[in-house]
Design a protein around this motif. Structure first.
Motif, PDB file in Angstrom:
ATOM      1  N   ARG A 120       0.847  -1.187   0.000  1.00  0.00           N
ATOM      2  CA  ARG A 120       0.000   0.000   0.000  1.00  0.00           C
ATOM      3  C   ARG A 120       0.894   1.251   0.000  1.00  0.00           C
ATOM      4  O   ARG A 120       1.908   1.298   0.691  1.00  0.00           O
ATOM      5  CB  ARG A 120      -0.906   0.024   1.235  1.00  0.00           C
ATOM      6  CG  ARG A 120      -1.822  -1.175   1.301  1.00  0.00           C
ATOM      7  CD  ARG A 120      -2.976  -0.963   2.263  1.00  0.00           C
ATOM      8  NE  ARG A 120      -2.562  -0.323   3.500  1.00  0.00           N
ATOM      9  CZ  ARG A 120      -3.362   0.435   4.260  1.00  0.00           C
ATOM     10  NH1 ARG A 120      -4.590   0.664   3.875  1.00  0.00           N
ATOM     11  NH2 ARG A 120      -2.938   0.956   5.382  1.00  0.00           N
TER      12      ARG A 120
ATOM     13  N   SER B 269     -10.737  -7.156  -2.833  1.00  0.00           N
ATOM     14  CA  SER B 269      -9.838  -6.417  -3.711  1.00  0.00           C
ATOM     15  C   SER B 269      -8.516  -7.147  -3.869  1.00  0.00           C
ATOM     16  O   SER B 269      -7.955  -7.226  -4.969  1.00  0.00           O
ATOM     17  CB  SER B 269      -9.600  -5.013  -3.135  1.00  0.00           C
ATOM     18  OG  SER B 269      -8.630  -4.309  -3.875  1.00  0.00           O
ATOM     19  N   GLN B 270      -8.031  -7.710  -2.782  1.00  0.00           N
ATOM     20  CA  GLN B 270      -6.769  -8.456  -2.855  1.00  0.00           C
ATOM     21  C   GLN B 270      -6.930  -9.699  -3.723  1.00  0.00           C
ATOM     22  O   GLN B 270      -6.023 -10.054  -4.487  1.00  0.00           O
ATOM     23  CB  GLN B 270      -6.303  -8.841  -1.452  1.00  0.00           C
ATOM     24  CG  GLN B 270      -4.888  -9.370  -1.415  1.00  0.00           C
ATOM     25  CD  GLN B 270      -4.318  -9.409  -0.009  1.00  0.00           C
ATOM     26  OE1 GLN B 270      -4.946  -8.983   0.946  1.00  0.00           O
ATOM     27  NE2 GLN B 270      -3.122  -9.933   0.118  1.00  0.00           N
TER      28      GLN B 270
ATOM     29  N   THR C 167     -14.036  -4.762   2.664  1.00  0.00           N
ATOM     30  CA  THR C 167     -13.955  -5.576   1.446  1.00  0.00           C
ATOM     31  C   THR C 167     -12.529  -5.697   0.905  1.00  0.00           C
ATOM     32  O   THR C 167     -12.326  -6.179  -0.214  1.00  0.00           O
ATOM     33  CB  THR C 167     -14.865  -4.986   0.345  1.00  0.00           C
ATOM     34  OG1 THR C 167     -14.461  -3.635   0.075  1.00  0.00           O
ATOM     35  CG2 THR C 167     -16.310  -5.000   0.770  1.00  0.00           C
ATOM     36  N   TYR C 168     -11.568  -5.300   1.706  1.00  0.00           N
ATOM     37  CA  TYR C 168     -10.153  -5.398   1.324  1.00  0.00           C
ATOM     38  C   TYR C 168      -9.776  -6.794   0.820  1.00  0.00           C
ATOM     39  O   TYR C 168      -9.069  -6.926  -0.200  1.00  0.00           O
ATOM     40  CB  TYR C 168      -9.301  -5.015   2.536  1.00  0.00           C
ATOM     41  CG  TYR C 168      -7.832  -4.824   2.274  1.00  0.00           C
ATOM     42  CD1 TYR C 168      -7.282  -3.546   2.234  1.00  0.00           C
ATOM     43  CD2 TYR C 168      -6.975  -5.905   2.102  1.00  0.00           C
ATOM     44  CE1 TYR C 168      -5.918  -3.351   2.025  1.00  0.00           C
ATOM     45  CE2 TYR C 168      -5.619  -5.717   1.889  1.00  0.00           C
ATOM     46  CZ  TYR C 168      -5.097  -4.443   1.848  1.00  0.00           C
ATOM     47  OH  TYR C 168      -3.761  -4.262   1.629  1.00  0.00           O
TER      48      TYR C 168
ATOM     49  N   THR D  54      -8.349   2.654   1.717  1.00  0.00           N
ATOM     50  CA  THR D  54      -9.358   1.979   2.531  1.00  0.00           C
ATOM     51  C   THR D  54      -9.407   2.483   3.964  1.00  0.00           C
ATOM     52  O   THR D  54     -10.434   2.384   4.618  1.00  0.00           O
ATOM     53  CB  THR D  54      -9.126   0.449   2.543  1.00  0.00           C
ATOM     54  OG1 THR D  54      -7.823   0.174   3.065  1.00  0.00           O
ATOM     55  CG2 THR D  54      -9.279  -0.128   1.145  1.00  0.00           C
ATOM     56  N   ASP D  55      -8.299   3.029   4.463  1.00  0.00           N
ATOM     57  CA  ASP D  55      -8.336   3.674   5.778  1.00  0.00           C
ATOM     58  C   ASP D  55      -7.734   5.076   5.727  1.00  0.00           C
ATOM     59  O   ASP D  55      -7.395   5.657   6.751  1.00  0.00           O
ATOM     60  CB  ASP D  55      -7.614   2.827   6.835  1.00  0.00           C
ATOM     61  CG  ASP D  55      -6.184   2.497   6.465  1.00  0.00           C
ATOM     62  OD1 ASP D  55      -5.797   2.750   5.308  1.00  0.00           O
ATOM     63  OD2 ASP D  55      -5.455   1.976   7.327  1.00  0.00           O
TER      64      ASP D  55
ATOM     65  N   THR E 199     -13.109  -6.857  -8.713  1.00  0.00           N
ATOM     66  CA  THR E 199     -13.527  -6.697  -7.317  1.00  0.00           C
ATOM     67  C   THR E 199     -15.046  -6.643  -7.217  1.00  0.00           C
ATOM     68  O   THR E 199     -15.646  -7.262  -6.327  1.00  0.00           O
ATOM     69  CB  THR E 199     -12.913  -5.410  -6.718  1.00  0.00           C
ATOM     70  OG1 THR E 199     -11.491  -5.512  -6.737  1.00  0.00           O
ATOM     71  CG2 THR E 199     -13.373  -5.201  -5.281  1.00  0.00           C
TER      72      THR E 199
ATOM     73  N   GLY F 299     -14.761   0.052   2.048  1.00  0.00           N
ATOM     74  CA  GLY F 299     -13.588  -0.370   1.305  1.00  0.00           C
ATOM     75  C   GLY F 299     -12.637  -1.195   2.147  1.00  0.00           C
ATOM     76  O   GLY F 299     -12.016  -2.140   1.657  1.00  0.00           O
ATOM     77  N   PHE F 300     -12.539  -0.850   3.437  1.00  0.00           N
ATOM     78  CA  PHE F 300     -11.650  -1.601   4.319  1.00  0.00           C
ATOM     79  C   PHE F 300     -12.203  -2.998   4.572  1.00  0.00           C
ATOM     80  O   PHE F 300     -11.455  -3.981   4.554  1.00  0.00           O
ATOM     81  CB  PHE F 300     -11.484  -0.863   5.653  1.00  0.00           C
ATOM     82  CG  PHE F 300     -10.421  -1.446   6.534  1.00  0.00           C
ATOM     83  CD1 PHE F 300      -9.112  -1.013   6.426  1.00  0.00           C
ATOM     84  CD2 PHE F 300     -10.716  -2.442   7.443  1.00  0.00           C
ATOM     85  CE1 PHE F 300      -8.115  -1.560   7.220  1.00  0.00           C
ATOM     86  CE2 PHE F 300      -9.726  -2.998   8.234  1.00  0.00           C
ATOM     87  CZ  PHE F 300      -8.427  -2.552   8.127  1.00  0.00           C
TER      88      PHE F 300
ATOM     89  N   VAL G  95      -8.702  -9.207   8.969  1.00  0.00           N
ATOM     90  CA  VAL G  95      -9.580  -8.037   8.963  1.00  0.00           C
ATOM     91  C   VAL G  95     -10.035  -7.713  10.377  1.00  0.00           C
ATOM     92  O   VAL G  95     -10.020  -6.546  10.805  1.00  0.00           O
ATOM     93  CB  VAL G  95     -10.792  -8.280   8.038  1.00  0.00           C
ATOM     94  CG1 VAL G  95     -11.788  -7.133   8.143  1.00  0.00           C
ATOM     95  CG2 VAL G  95     -10.339  -8.455   6.598  1.00  0.00           C
TER      96      VAL G  95
ATOM     97  N   GLN H 146      -6.054   0.489  -2.448  1.00  0.00           N
ATOM     98  CA  GLN H 146      -6.170  -0.153  -1.141  1.00  0.00           C
ATOM     99  C   GLN H 146      -5.624   0.743  -0.036  1.00  0.00           C
ATOM    100  O   GLN H 146      -6.037   0.649   1.115  1.00  0.00           O
ATOM    101  CB  GLN H 146      -5.459  -1.508  -1.153  1.00  0.00           C
ATOM    102  CG  GLN H 146      -6.218  -2.538  -1.962  1.00  0.00           C
ATOM    103  CD  GLN H 146      -5.450  -3.840  -2.153  1.00  0.00           C
ATOM    104  OE1 GLN H 146      -4.307  -3.963  -1.738  1.00  0.00           O
ATOM    105  NE2 GLN H 146      -6.069  -4.797  -2.817  1.00  0.00           N
TER     106      GLN H 146
END
Length: 350
Positions: free
Chosen positions: A28, A151-152, A147-148, A65-66, A110, A144-145, A128, A62
């Motif tokens: 990231r 995405s990965q 569902t990380y 996401t935070d 995604t 978004g976080f 998570v 990503q």
């Protein structure tokens, strides 16, 4: 919708793999990379680029996401991460270095995969769960976080990666990727995606100086790859040793001693370190001496990386060109996977 039962994917070591593998890894773009990244993955990536098809992703999406409310933190670190890659010896002629947001197939994959995973399954993912607790999100978890992992999974499958270098704390993420792979293959009634295997390094988690947590950008306890000799010395001086080792003549304990953890991870002379441990355990060796040995070791390691990095970061045009070329290559490869997945979903009308 039922979730696929969680099964352990065997982890392997880079020393046991054959060449000719597809490898996906990345970081990231939330700050400069550090010694934890180096020993956990970067050093391994330099070795793996010989004879393998390796893709490294600068994960800017990503990173949001935070950091969605502070996107400048991500944008300002994209080239920092590329400079770190090149400074440690990753060769863009051998490894594809690409920008996540510049590869449209990743976002589209995604979205498709998100329809195969339940919220409950995402919340059960141990990685998570631990990060949500560590960041004190409570119930205000960015979507978004949460569902990380999806995405990965898109990143890994887009390049049909067989091997993914990770720390052991990321194993649940790869398990979730393989669950998605099996669901997509079931839809397609064909093996259009491949399951991945985690590739663990000998040091998958480097502790911080106090030994209470891992070295982490978010925790601010890192030694960066451009750290000055002074900064390295200060960091080593603060490292936790054996609190009961009050005088040089007393026997000392190795377990939990951060200095020896780092010496194991970074010192090139394993025989010397083995003898050093025995000396420390029988008494007659002070913490000041062991810390000086570690300081010299880390300064010798970082000095050439720091020099290369300083030259690279001064030429942002070159870094941008490396990223642009790699991203174009990644777009072509990932589009092939996206076409297969769209066909599996029956969305190939146009």
């Amino acid at each position: 919708m039922l979730d696929t039962p969680n099964t352990l994917t065997p982890a392997i070591n880079s020393k046991t793999i054959a060449t000719g593998k597809k490898i996906l890894t990345g970081d990231r773009a939330t700050g400069q990379l550090h010694l934890g990244h180096y020993v956990g993955s970067l050093k391994q990536r330099v070795e793996l680029q010989q004879g393998n098809q390796q893709t490294i992703l600068v994960a800017d999406m990503q990173g949001l996401t935070d950091n969605g409310n502070t996107p400048s933190k991500v944008a300002s670190n994209i080239l920092n991460v590329v400079a770190d890659y090149l400074a440690v010896g990753i060769n863009p002629a051998q490894t594809t270095i690409c920008l996540q947001s510049g590869v449209p197939a990743l976002a589209e994959l995604t979205m498709y995969y998100a329809n195969l995973v339940s919220i409950a399954r995402l919340e059960r993912n141990p990685t998570v769960k631990n990060e949500i607790q560590g960041k004190n999100f409570g119930r205000s978890i960015p979507a978004g976080f949460l569902t990380y992992p999806i995405s990965q999974a898109a990143d890994i499958t887009a390049f049909q990666a067989q091997l993914v270098p990770v720390g052991d704390d990321q194993l649940p993420m790869l398990e979730q990727t393989n669950e998605i792979v099996r669901k997509v293959n079931a839809l397609a009634n064909s093996e259009i995606l491949v399951e991945c295997h985690p590739l663990l390094s000998n040091v998958s988690r480097l502790p911080s100086a106090d030994g209470k947590s891992k070295m982490s950008k978010s925790l601010g306890n890192v030694i960066t790859l451009d750290a000055s000799d002074q900064a390295i010395g200060q960091a080593v001086k603060a490292m936790y040793t054996d609190p009961s080792h009050l005088t040089i003549d007393q026997p000392g304990q190795i377990e939990g001693n951060v200095v020896f953890t780092y010496l194991d991870a970074f010192h090139p002379d394993t025989i010397f370190i083995a003898e050093l441990k025995k000396h420390y355990q029988r008494g007659g060796l002070g913490d000041g001496k062991t810390k000086q040995i570690l300081t010299d070791c880390l300064q010798a390691l970082i000095a050439p990386i720091r020099a290369r990095r300083q030259r690279l970061i001064a030429d942002k045009g070159y870094l941008t060109e490396v990223l642009k070329k790699g991203t174009e290559q990644a777009k072509e490869e990932s589009q092939q996977t996206l076409d297969k997945v769209k066909t599996a979903f029956g969305l190939n009308l146009l």
